[in-house]
Design an enzyme around this catalytic site. Structure first.
Site, mmCIF file in Angstrom:
data_model
loop_
_atom_site.group_PDB
_atom_site.id
_atom_site.type_symbol
_atom_site.label_atom_id
_atom_site.label_comp_id
_atom_site.label_asym_id
_atom_site.label_seq_id
_atom_site.Cartn_x
_atom_site.Cartn_y
_atom_site.Cartn_z
ATOM 1 N N LYS A 169 100.884 14.056 39.241
ATOM 2 C CA LYS A 169 101.704 15.251 39.429
ATOM 3 C C LYS A 169 103.182 14.891 39.478
ATOM 4 C CE LYS A 169 102.050 19.322 42.442
ATOM 5 N NZ LYS A 169 101.443 20.021 43.596
ATOM 6 N N GLU A 187 99.979 3.471 42.350
ATOM 7 C CA GLU A 187 98.792 2.922 41.700
ATOM 8 C C GLU A 187 98.733 3.350 40.233
ATOM 9 O OE1 GLU A 187 97.634 3.744 46.055
ATOM 10 O OE2 GLU A 187 98.824 4.699 44.472
ATOM 11 N N GLY A 202 96.884 18.532 44.090
ATOM 12 C CA GLY A 202 96.190 17.519 43.310
ATOM 13 C C GLY A 202 94.680 17.625 43.409
ATOM 14 N N ARG A 203 94.148 17.851 44.614
ATOM 15 C CA ARG A 203 92.702 17.901 44.784
ATOM 16 C C ARG A 203 92.100 19.201 44.254
ATOM 17 N NH1 ARG A 203 95.520 17.771 49.309
ATOM 18 N NH2 ARG A 203 95.472 19.454 50.854
ATOM 19 N N GLU A 232 91.114 15.682 53.322
ATOM 20 C CA GLU A 232 92.544 15.703 53.036
ATOM 21 C C GLU A 232 93.115 17.092 53.269
ATOM 22 O OE1 GLU A 232 94.689 13.092 50.040
ATOM 23 O OE2 GLU A 232 94.649 15.004 48.954
ATOM 24 N N HIS A 262 66.273 7.040 51.980
ATOM 25 C CA HIS A 262 65.986 5.629 52.225
ATOM 26 C C HIS A 262 67.240 4.896 52.702
ATOM 27 C CE1 HIS A 262 61.953 5.805 50.355
ATOM 28 N NE2 HIS A 262 62.505 6.791 49.680
ATOM 29 N N LYS A 274 101.964 4.468 53.210
ATOM 30 C CA LYS A 274 102.662 4.093 51.978
ATOM 31 C C LYS A 274 104.056 3.555 52.285
ATOM 32 C CE LYS A 274 100.381 7.560 49.055
ATOM 33 N NZ LYS A 274 100.618 8.732 48.182
#
Length: 506
Positions: free
Chosen positions: A179, A185, A240-241, A326, A356, A468
């Site tokens: 964005k 990253e 963003g999400r 978030e 399991h 950050k």
């Protein structure tokens, strides 16, 4: 407290199970939540006192409900296939959204000879498209170009190396999704992929052809070297999400065709219309939100599990973790005051594998952890054994919910199941692009409803920033190679000792 069924309702296709409601053929059964009709009535009254109906209307109308950033949360416009006007500050956003749709369709029609796509993004730029591409790969006979879709998110170079070892550079396309176009990253991974392309002998012309961007910061993408007609915009009113519905979802359209992408949007749009128009008592996102609120208030739950009984949805809980935690992992409300409740911890994985793994804790652990069971009525393959396998899958799903609700007594304490463990069941008629879109929008709207009920801003995420900031001086200390780092305002004694250890052994 009894977990007997209640809330009997019907639909046009006949009587639903006790405790069930439906929207766009998605059935929500809350019979095992242990909430009687009197408690439901109180919950709906609480929702109205919290002004939830007004919040829903304001969100879908583009009001600035993201108060801390003075923005709307208008991701619903991205899937508004009716193209009915959506006004933002006096302007209709739909022409800009429609233009992006046309550009996506045009790219799908002319993108040929591609063997590999490297989609570079992290967080909301990664989870949604990755989930959709993975899930739709399971749909029998779906149109598919068969490209290798690589999702590069982690700054760990191991992920980068694994992808570049497989991709064919001269027939690879790269989509950089950020964005802000400043995400550390993403930009570092993008530079590494560009360096790989150059080292593989691509000319400048071939490089220009290979690189694409999806961003709200078009100038930064241009500065990176991406041609303007390869830049797909989205907007600051899209979190963003919540962005998979935008050009962030390009891999869905490129792999499965623009029609499939439209079906994905259509399912979400249909769920939005239900969220907007259904009364609270029949509103699936609202009912799910109120059920979780009830379990927090009455049982003090700290976590819940989402368990899709479909291998195709194994990525769904990871997507949901970001959406819920978030969005609503906050300790103060929209007025800066402490809150009693916010997002529980979210975890999950595909059933029946999950049985399991951690179901021992769900059945006999000291914590009560509600579960969302998600099941699909149709098998996800055309194999001759598909029907038999699917019956076993569904029987396991139903049996686990029943066992958790009722429990079992025994003389041996080790064999006692306490029971009284709440759950809901979501039933999709089948898994395709439409119902995948409806499922994701259902949970998005539930998260927004919970935020309104808790008086939390679900559309900012300031908590991710502090780490950050601290990472920058720590990285400098690691770059220095010194094993004599001392404490200061940014590096405490424990971290300094860890840096010194790493540097002394590098």
């Amino acid at each position: 407290m009894s977990l007997k069924p209640d809330l009997n309702t019907t639909n046009a296709q006949g009587k639903l199970p006790n405790g069930a409601h439906d929207a766009v053929n998605v059935v929500l059964d809350t019979a095992y939540q242990g909430i009687d009709q009197k408690a439901w009535a109180k919950l709906f009254t609480q929702a109205r006192k919290s002004h939830l109906p007004e919040f829903i209307a304001d969100m879908l109308a583009g009001k600035h409900i993201n108060l801390s950033e003075d923005r709307p949360a208008l991701h619903s416009a991205l899937r508004n296939l009716s193209r009915s006007p959506v006004m933002l500050n006096g302007q209709d956003v739909m022409p800009a959204v429609s233009n992006v749709w046309h550009r996506i369709e045009a790219l799908c029609n002319k993108w040929v000879g591609v063997t590999d796509v490297i989609h570079i993004g992290i967080g909301g730029s990664d989870f949604g498209p990755r989930l959709a591409v993975e899930a739709l790969a399971y749909v029998p006979e779906i149109e598919c170009r068969g490209m290798r879709m690589h999702f590069l998110a982690n700054i760990d170079s191991a992920e980068l190396a694994r992808i570049l070892d497989r991709a064919l550079p001269h027939s690879t396309r790269v989509i950089i999704v950020s964005k802000s176009f400043t995400t550390l990253e993403t930009t570092m991974n993008a530079k590494a992929v560009v360096a790989w392309l150059k080292a593989s002998g691509l000319t400048n012309s071939q490089m220009n052809k290979a690189l694409f961007a999806v961003t709200a910061n078009v100038p930064a993408a241009k500065d990176f070297g991406i041609e303007e007609d390869h830049i797909f915009p989205f907007w600051d009113w899209v979190g963003g999400r919540y962005s998979v519905w935008s050009a962030v979802g390009l891999p869905i359209a490129l792999q499965y065709g623009f029609k499939t992408f439209q079906e994905f949007l259509a399912g979400a749009h249909a769920m939005d219309l239900h969220f907007k128009n259904a009364p609270l008592e029949d509103n699936l996102p609202v009912i799910m939100a109120l059920a979780l609120l009830y379990q927090q208030d009455k049982r003090g739950i700290k976590a819940y599990a989402a368990v899709p009984y479909a291998d195709a949805l194994d990525w769904f809980p990871k997507w949901l973790q970001q959406l819920d935690m978030e969005s609503n992992g906050k300790s103060v409300d929209r007025n800066g005051k402490p809150v009693k409740f916010s997002s529980p911890v979210v975890f999950g994985s595909a059933g029946s594998n999950a049985q399991h793994s951690y179901f021992q804790l769900l059945h006999q652990g000291t914590e009560i952890i509600p579960i969302d069971f998600i099941a699909i009525r149709k098998p996800m393959s055309n194999r001759p054994e598909a029907a038999a396998h699917h019956r076993i899958l569904l029987s396991n799903c139903l049996a686990q919910a029943q066992a958790l609700a009722h429990g079992k007594s025994a003389d041996n304490p080790n064999h006692v199941y306490p029971g009284n463990r709440p759950s809901s069941l979501l039933l999709l008629p089948e898994l395709n692009a439409f119902y995948l879109g409806a499922l994701l929008a259902l949970y998005e709207n539930r998260a927004a409803s919970l935020g309104a009920l808790w008086n939390i801003n679900s559309f900012d995420q300031p908590g991710v920033e502090y780490g950050k900031v601290l990472a920058k001086p720590i990285e400098k200390a690691l770059v220095s190679g010194s094993d004599q780092i001392r404490t200061d305002d940014d590096i405490d004694a424990i971290t300094a000792n860890r840096i010194n250890f790493l540097n002394s052994n590098s």
